[in-house]
Design a protein around this motif. Structure first.
Motif, mmCIF file in Angstrom:
data_model
loop_
_atom_site.group_PDB
_atom_site.id
_atom_site.type_symbol
_atom_site.label_atom_id
_atom_site.label_comp_id
_atom_site.label_asym_id
_atom_site.label_seq_id
_atom_site.Cartn_x
_atom_site.Cartn_y
_atom_site.Cartn_z
ATOM 1 N N LEU A 1 14.756 -74.794 9.145
ATOM 2 C CA LEU A 1 16.029 -74.763 8.121
ATOM 3 C C LEU A 1 16.904 -73.742 8.695
ATOM 4 N N PHE A 2 18.327 -73.880 8.252
ATOM 5 C CA PHE A 2 19.175 -72.725 8.579
ATOM 6 C C PHE A 2 19.561 -72.209 7.214
ATOM 7 N N ALA A 3 19.323 -71.089 6.849
ATOM 8 C CA ALA A 3 19.926 -70.470 5.446
ATOM 9 C C ALA A 3 21.166 -69.760 5.742
ATOM 10 N N GLY A 4 22.139 -70.532 5.323
ATOM 11 C CA GLY A 4 23.489 -69.624 5.223
ATOM 12 C C GLY A 4 23.503 -68.412 4.292
ATOM 13 N N GLN A 5 24.668 -67.754 4.299
ATOM 14 C CA GLN A 5 24.775 -66.667 3.352
ATOM 15 C C GLN A 5 24.576 -67.134 1.846
ATOM 16 N N MET A 6 23.853 -66.263 1.228
ATOM 17 C CA MET A 6 23.407 -66.294 -0.224
ATOM 18 C C MET A 6 24.433 -65.203 -0.845
ATOM 19 N N THR A 7 24.755 -66.124 -2.153
ATOM 20 C CA THR A 7 25.531 -65.210 -3.092
ATOM 21 C C THR A 7 25.067 -65.262 -4.516
ATOM 22 N N GLY B 1 27.677 -74.487 14.745
ATOM 23 C CA GLY B 1 28.762 -75.518 15.446
ATOM 24 C C GLY B 1 29.482 -75.922 14.140
ATOM 25 N N GLN B 2 29.542 -75.153 13.113
ATOM 26 C CA GLN B 2 30.463 -75.610 12.054
ATOM 27 C C GLN B 2 30.618 -74.323 11.020
ATOM 28 N N PRO B 3 31.729 -74.086 10.383
ATOM 29 C CA PRO B 3 32.056 -73.032 9.524
ATOM 30 C C PRO B 3 31.105 -72.688 8.788
ATOM 31 N N LEU B 4 30.551 -71.248 8.774
ATOM 32 C CA LEU B 4 29.352 -70.710 8.119
ATOM 33 C C LEU B 4 29.856 -70.993 6.465
ATOM 34 N N ALA B 5 31.066 -71.185 6.161
ATOM 35 C CA ALA B 5 31.217 -71.358 4.637
ATOM 36 C C ALA B 5 30.725 -72.600 4.276
ATOM 37 N N GLN B 6 30.583 -73.573 5.214
ATOM 38 C CA GLN B 6 29.788 -74.870 4.796
ATOM 39 C C GLN B 6 28.447 -74.621 4.397
ATOM 40 N N ALA B 7 27.817 -73.630 4.839
ATOM 41 C CA ALA B 7 26.419 -73.606 4.687
ATOM 42 C C ALA B 7 26.066 -72.408 3.721
ATOM 43 N N THR B 8 27.057 -71.748 3.136
ATOM 44 C CA THR B 8 26.674 -70.888 2.110
ATOM 45 C C THR B 8 26.135 -71.268 0.936
ATOM 46 N N ASP B 9 25.193 -70.674 0.662
ATOM 47 C CA ASP B 9 24.265 -70.979 -0.491
ATOM 48 C C ASP B 9 23.304 -72.376 -0.342
ATOM 49 N N ARG B 10 23.391 -72.756 1.029
ATOM 50 C CA ARG B 10 22.566 -73.926 1.247
ATOM 51 C C ARG B 10 21.362 -73.642 2.344
#
Length: 272
Positions: A71-77, A105-114
């Motif tokens: 898995l890729f864990a994006g930024q956590m808030t 390959g996509q904006p990191l905002a799309q992975a935030t808290d995912r």
């Protein structure tokens, strides 16, 4: 103290990956306590590969579900609650805050808290169990091949802002138009606004001051980390961990404790 047979190790990335990757790490717990662990935001996205049994993650609907094996864990808030269901063994990549954009390959905002499923992308990659050095070497070679195949880059303005945040310095002076443009690029390449990243990094520093031979109490650690007072730190504990400092210290075991005990190390100055 770590449980029996538990280990956590960090490895420096090679020079070819250093502008993008902060560290690679491995963790193993043959007999983990089957309790819920709270993982706090730390400002860095990560790629995690399960060699043992995947963790169960507590979802917004209150149901625990198995995480994917890669898995890729994006930024956590906000805090992540999860629990082991069997013997744990992981190998992972901790990217720089702005280092994963082109790999993903996509904006990191799309992975935030995912936590994004990376099983298909890492198909065929099988790190050997019980050998952390070989695990890291395999993942490193795979990442280096990924970089050679892609156009990875560092945005100098975004990196300068990340460095200011991590070293607790004022942001570089910019015009209003430059500031607005940076905000958009920062969310694209980091996943959260600079102000929120600054709050996350300040919170993470608290743990640096509560471990080691010169460990401080929670209030003193909070002041050293940059909080004005105990109520301000308490609000961030609720925000980023969902509990008080005392509750966290009493409850935490396993991977959550191992990660929190490691010093927060700012990345190298401006590399591209």
């Amino acid at each position: 103290m770590p449980g029996q047979g538990e280990r956590y190790e960090e490895f420096e990335p090679p020079a070819s990956l250093r502008p993008f990757v902060r560290t690679l790490w491995t963790y193993a717990a043959p007999s983990p306590e089957p309790t819920v662990q709270r993982i706090a935001p730390d400002g860095c996205p990560e790629l995690v590969v399960d060699i043992g049994a995947p963790y169960e993650e507590h979802g917004p609907d209150g149901v625990f579900r198995l995480q994917p094996r890669a898995l890729f864990a994006g930024q956590m808030t906000k805090p992540l609650a999860m629990r082991p269901v069997g013997a744990v063994e992981l190998v992972a990549v901790r990217f720089e805050p702005d280092g994963a954009r082109d790999w993903l390959g996509q904006p990191l905002a799309q992975a935030t808290d995912r936590r994004l499923d990376m099983v298909e992308r890492l198909s065929g990659l099988q790190p050997p169990a019980g050998d952390p050095v070989a695990q890291v070497e395999l993942l490193t070679r795979w990442l280096e091949a990924q970089r050679r195949a892609g156009a990875w880059r560092i945005d100098p303005a975004v990196r300068a802002e990340v460095e200011a945040v991590e070293r607790d310095r004022p942001s570089p002076v910019r015009s209003p138009a430059e500031h607005r443009a940076l905000q958009r690029r920062f969310r694209d390449r980091v996943g959260v606004p600079p102000r929120l990243l600054r709050s996350i990094v300040r919170f993470r520093r608290v743990f640096d001051h509560t471990s080691g031979p010169e460990a401080l109490g929670w209030l003193e650690a909070g002041l050293e980390a940059g909080f004005f007072d105990q109520p301000q730190m308490a609000r961030d504990f609720r925000r980023f961990l969902g509990c008080t400092a005392t509750e966290w210290a009493r409850e935490q075991v396993g991977l959550a404790r191992a990660i929190a005990s490691q010093s927060y190390k700012p990345g190298p100055l401006s590399q591209a």
